[in-house]
Design a protein around this motif. Structure first.
Motif, mmCIF file in Angstrom:
data_model
loop_
_atom_site.group_PDB
_atom_site.id
_atom_site.type_symbol
_atom_site.label_atom_id
_atom_site.label_comp_id
_atom_site.label_asym_id
_atom_site.label_seq_id
_atom_site.Cartn_x
_atom_site.Cartn_y
_atom_site.Cartn_z
ATOM 1 N N GLY A 1 31.346 37.380 40.024
ATOM 2 C CA GLY A 1 30.734 36.302 39.258
ATOM 3 C C GLY A 1 30.495 36.694 37.817
ATOM 4 O O GLY A 1 30.664 35.881 36.893
ATOM 5 N N HIS A 2 30.107 37.946 37.597
ATOM 6 C CA HIS A 2 29.829 38.413 36.239
ATOM 7 C C HIS A 2 31.100 38.439 35.394
ATOM 8 O O HIS A 2 31.106 37.945 34.250
ATOM 9 C CB HIS A 2 29.198 39.802 36.294
ATOM 10 N N GLU B 1 33.423 32.586 55.199
ATOM 11 C CA GLU B 1 32.381 32.628 54.179
ATOM 12 C C GLU B 1 32.452 33.943 53.416
ATOM 13 O O GLU B 1 32.653 35.010 53.997
ATOM 14 C CB GLU B 1 31.012 32.454 54.834
ATOM 15 N N ASN B 2 32.274 33.866 52.100
ATOM 16 C CA ASN B 2 32.271 34.997 51.174
ATOM 17 C C ASN B 2 33.663 35.516 50.830
ATOM 18 O O ASN B 2 33.780 36.585 50.224
ATOM 19 C CB ASN B 2 31.388 36.146 51.671
ATOM 20 N N MET B 3 34.716 34.783 51.192
ATOM 21 C CA MET B 3 36.011 35.077 50.588
ATOM 22 C C MET B 3 35.987 34.614 49.138
ATOM 23 O O MET B 3 35.432 33.563 48.816
ATOM 24 C CB MET B 3 37.130 34.339 51.322
ATOM 25 N N VAL B 4 36.593 35.398 48.252
ATOM 26 C CA VAL B 4 36.744 35.019 46.852
ATOM 27 C C VAL B 4 38.226 34.761 46.606
ATOM 28 O O VAL B 4 39.076 35.607 46.900
ATOM 29 C CB VAL B 4 36.195 36.098 45.904
ATOM 30 N N LEU B 5 38.530 33.576 46.067
ATOM 31 C CA LEU B 5 39.903 33.104 45.983
ATOM 32 C C LEU B 5 40.197 32.522 44.605
ATOM 33 O O LEU B 5 39.292 32.076 43.898
ATOM 34 C CB LEU B 5 40.154 32.001 47.019
ATOM 35 N N THR B 6 41.471 32.514 44.252
ATOM 36 C CA THR B 6 41.929 31.710 43.127
ATOM 37 C C THR B 6 42.531 30.426 43.673
ATOM 38 O O THR B 6 43.149 30.413 44.741
ATOM 39 C CB THR B 6 42.982 32.437 42.274
ATOM 40 N N ILE B 7 42.319 29.341 42.950
ATOM 41 C CA ILE B 7 42.966 28.067 43.245
ATOM 42 C C ILE B 7 43.926 27.826 42.089
ATOM 43 O O ILE B 7 43.504 27.634 40.948
ATOM 44 C CB ILE B 7 41.936 26.927 43.353
ATOM 45 N N GLU B 8 45.250 27.832 42.361
ATOM 46 C CA GLU B 8 46.228 27.940 41.274
ATOM 47 C C GLU B 8 47.439 27.029 41.498
ATOM 48 O O GLU B 8 48.546 27.500 41.744
ATOM 49 C CB GLU B 8 46.689 29.392 41.145
ATOM 50 N N PRO B 9 47.261 25.720 41.397
ATOM 51 C CA PRO B 9 48.413 24.826 41.522
ATOM 52 C C PRO B 9 49.293 24.869 40.274
ATOM 53 O O PRO B 9 48.826 25.151 39.174
ATOM 54 C CB PRO B 9 47.768 23.454 41.689
ATOM 55 N N SER B 10 50.559 24.586 40.466
ATOM 56 C CA SER B 10 51.501 24.520 39.351
ATOM 57 C C SER B 10 52.502 23.412 39.631
ATOM 58 O O SER B 10 52.678 22.986 40.783
ATOM 59 C CB SER B 10 52.232 25.850 39.179
ATOM 60 N N LEU B 11 53.156 22.943 38.591
ATOM 61 C CA LEU B 11 54.193 21.918 38.766
ATOM 62 C C LEU B 11 55.231 22.039 37.669
ATOM 63 O O LEU B 11 55.004 22.646 36.616
ATOM 64 C CB LEU B 11 53.585 20.511 38.811
ATOM 65 N N SER B 12 56.387 21.429 37.938
ATOM 66 C CA SER B 12 57.477 21.371 36.969
ATOM 67 C C SER B 12 57.603 19.938 36.449
ATOM 68 O O SER B 12 57.359 18.975 37.185
ATOM 69 C CB SER B 12 58.791 21.803 37.616
ATOM 70 N N ASP C 1 29.091 25.930 53.468
ATOM 71 C CA ASP C 1 29.371 24.495 53.471
ATOM 72 C C ASP C 1 30.539 24.110 52.569
ATOM 73 O O ASP C 1 30.848 22.929 52.426
ATOM 74 C CB ASP C 1 28.123 23.724 53.030
ATOM 75 N N GLY C 2 31.170 25.086 51.943
ATOM 76 C CA GLY C 2 32.259 24.787 51.024
ATOM 77 C C GLY C 2 32.307 25.807 49.912
ATOM 78 O O GLY C 2 31.639 26.848 49.969
ATOM 79 N N ALA C 3 33.080 25.506 48.901
ATOM 80 C CA ALA C 3 33.318 26.468 47.833
ATOM 81 C C ALA C 3 32.406 26.247 46.639
ATOM 82 O O ALA C 3 32.005 25.121 46.343
ATOM 83 C CB ALA C 3 34.774 26.391 47.379
ATOM 84 N N SER C 4 32.118 27.349 45.937
ATOM 85 C CA SER C 4 31.403 27.303 44.671
ATOM 86 C C SER C 4 32.268 27.948 43.601
ATOM 87 O O SER C 4 32.946 28.949 43.853
ATOM 88 C CB SER C 4 30.070 28.048 44.760
ATOM 89 N N LEU C 5 32.240 27.374 42.411
ATOM 90 C CA LEU C 5 33.000 27.931 41.298
ATOM 91 C C LEU C 5 32.354 29.204 40.773
ATOM 92 O O LEU C 5 31.131 29.281 40.607
ATOM 93 C CB LEU C 5 33.100 26.920 40.164
#
Length: 392
Positions: free
Chosen positions: A174-175, A346-357, A375-379
């Motif tokens: 987070g830091h 819970e407590n997995m840290v992930l990138t969300i990285e969609p791309s398109l052409s 309950d879901g994801a936090s940024l």
């Protein structure tokens, strides 16, 4: 330019490493393992806290053995002994390295020989995103000297442990995400039409380090008219021009943990196609964030993002995945891809990285970093603007 937020404590207490080792040993017991031999930087650091840039030298191998019970054992070059002694493990066996004719092999034979006599089974990392961090010839000599020892793959075990972060790890992630977000927030103030792309990269690095990052080892991107054609290039001297779309993708570090996300800006003017691509990707990112719940899979995230991307790009592209794990490495397991059905926890840290052409060979990428909650994801990153920012 320090951040106002107080930085977490550097390093971890002994209880953190004890808990990691206990979880590994519980999993090893189920598999009937007498231990695991680890040798890559992040795996060694995960169980010992041994953190140094000296890994950039390929000259010396480093080994840690995690036994079925008790603390890990380090078999390392003498040059690292003092730093390793500052950590939580006690059994540190060293040799004067480099010694190409015997770079730790005799010490490993002494350590593992009794297990070989018992025809015991130990684990090493064999799978995807792993490597043998020692000369193949040395590995063959080691195995020849340990007849009866059974070697099995523990990729899933170790990667599974590292996927789920502790509260202390999440604090570090987070830091550094906050530092990266602050650095990206300054970009519109320091870039301008006519500025060479390599100077954009340099200014971003300086800003990130000024805000408290230890380093910014991964800064890539591109800028061209209406969009860009790749996302991994080093910078050129090409000046920013009106009508360009600029993308920066940054992996900054703090205390050995990475952020990894990007931002897009239009220079002076944004084309309709670029604006639409940005909008689709912003909403695809949101779909991925909303799907990141315990019990869902990486495939579920991939489908959620792909469904939105198809509004503009029905080909699906060939990037291969739309995000990944994040931690001590810029990219870690798992992958948000059609082949990966890893269950989110819970407590997995992930990138969300969609791309398109879109257009004539152009592409766009959007990326945020999140932590999966009950309950879901936090940024962890500050969410990008909903519309493509235009720098005037």
């Amino acid at each position: 330019m320090p951040l106002n937020a107080t930085a977490p404590e550097r390093g971890f207490n002994d209880a953190e490493f004890s808990a990691r080792t206990a979880k590994a040993q519980a999993a090893m017991e189920v598999l009937g393992l007498a231990g695991m031999l680890l040798m890559t930087e992040q795996d060694v650091r995960y169980f010992t806290g041994f953190h140094t840039l000296f890994w950039q030298s390929p000259t010396r191998p480093w080994f840690v053995f995690v036994p079925a019970s008790g603390k890990p054992v380090a078999v390392i070059p003498e040059i690292g002994a003092e730093l390793m002694r500052r950590g939580w493990i006690d059994d540190i066996r060293t040799w004067s390295a480099p010694t190409p004719q015997d770079d730790g092999i005799s010490l490993l034979l002494d350590l593992l020989g009794p297990l070989a006599k018992e025809s015991a089974k130990i684990g090493v990392m064999k799978g995807h995103e792993t490597k043998l961090q020692m000369p193949l010839g040395d590995w063959e000599r080691l195995m020849a000297g340990l007849p009866g020892l059974e070697i099995t793959d523990v990729t899933g075990l170790v990667q599974g442990l590292r996927m789920v972060k502790s509260p202390a790890e999440i604090g570090k992630l987070g830091h550094i995400c906050a530092i990266g977000s602050a650095a990206f927030g300054k970009v519109p103030e320091v870039i301008h039409e006519g500025m060479p792309l390599e100077e954009v990269f340099r200014q971003f690095r300086l800003t990130a380090i000024g805000y408290g990052a230890d380093d910014a080892p991964y800064v890539v991107g591109a800028a061209d008219q209406g969009g860009y054609a790749d996302v991994i290039s080093p910078p050129s001297r090409r000046p920013l021009q009106r009508g360009d779309v600029l993308m920066l993708d940054a992996g900054c570090t703090w205390d050995g943990y990475f952020c990894d996300f990007d931002r897009n800006w239009a220079i002076g003017h944004a084309s309709d196609d670029a604006r639409r691509a940005y909008d689709v990707l912003w909403r695809a990112t949101q779909a991925g964030i909303e799907a990141a719940k315990p019990g869902n899979t990486c495939l579920d995230l991939f489908i959620a993002m792909s469904t939105v991307i198809a509004e503009m790009d029905s080909s699906g592209g060939d990037i291969g995945r739309l995000g990944h794990g994040l931690g001590m490495q810029l990219t870690e397991q798992p992958s948000h891809a059609a082949f990966d059905e890893t269950e989110l926890k819970e407590n997995m840290v992930l990138t969300i990285e969609p791309s398109l052409s879109y257009g004539d060979g152009l592409m766009m990428v959007h990326e945020e970093n999140i932590v999966v909650g009950g309950d879901g994801a936090s940024l962890l990153t500050s969410r990008a603007a909903t519309d493509l920012p235009v720098v005037t």
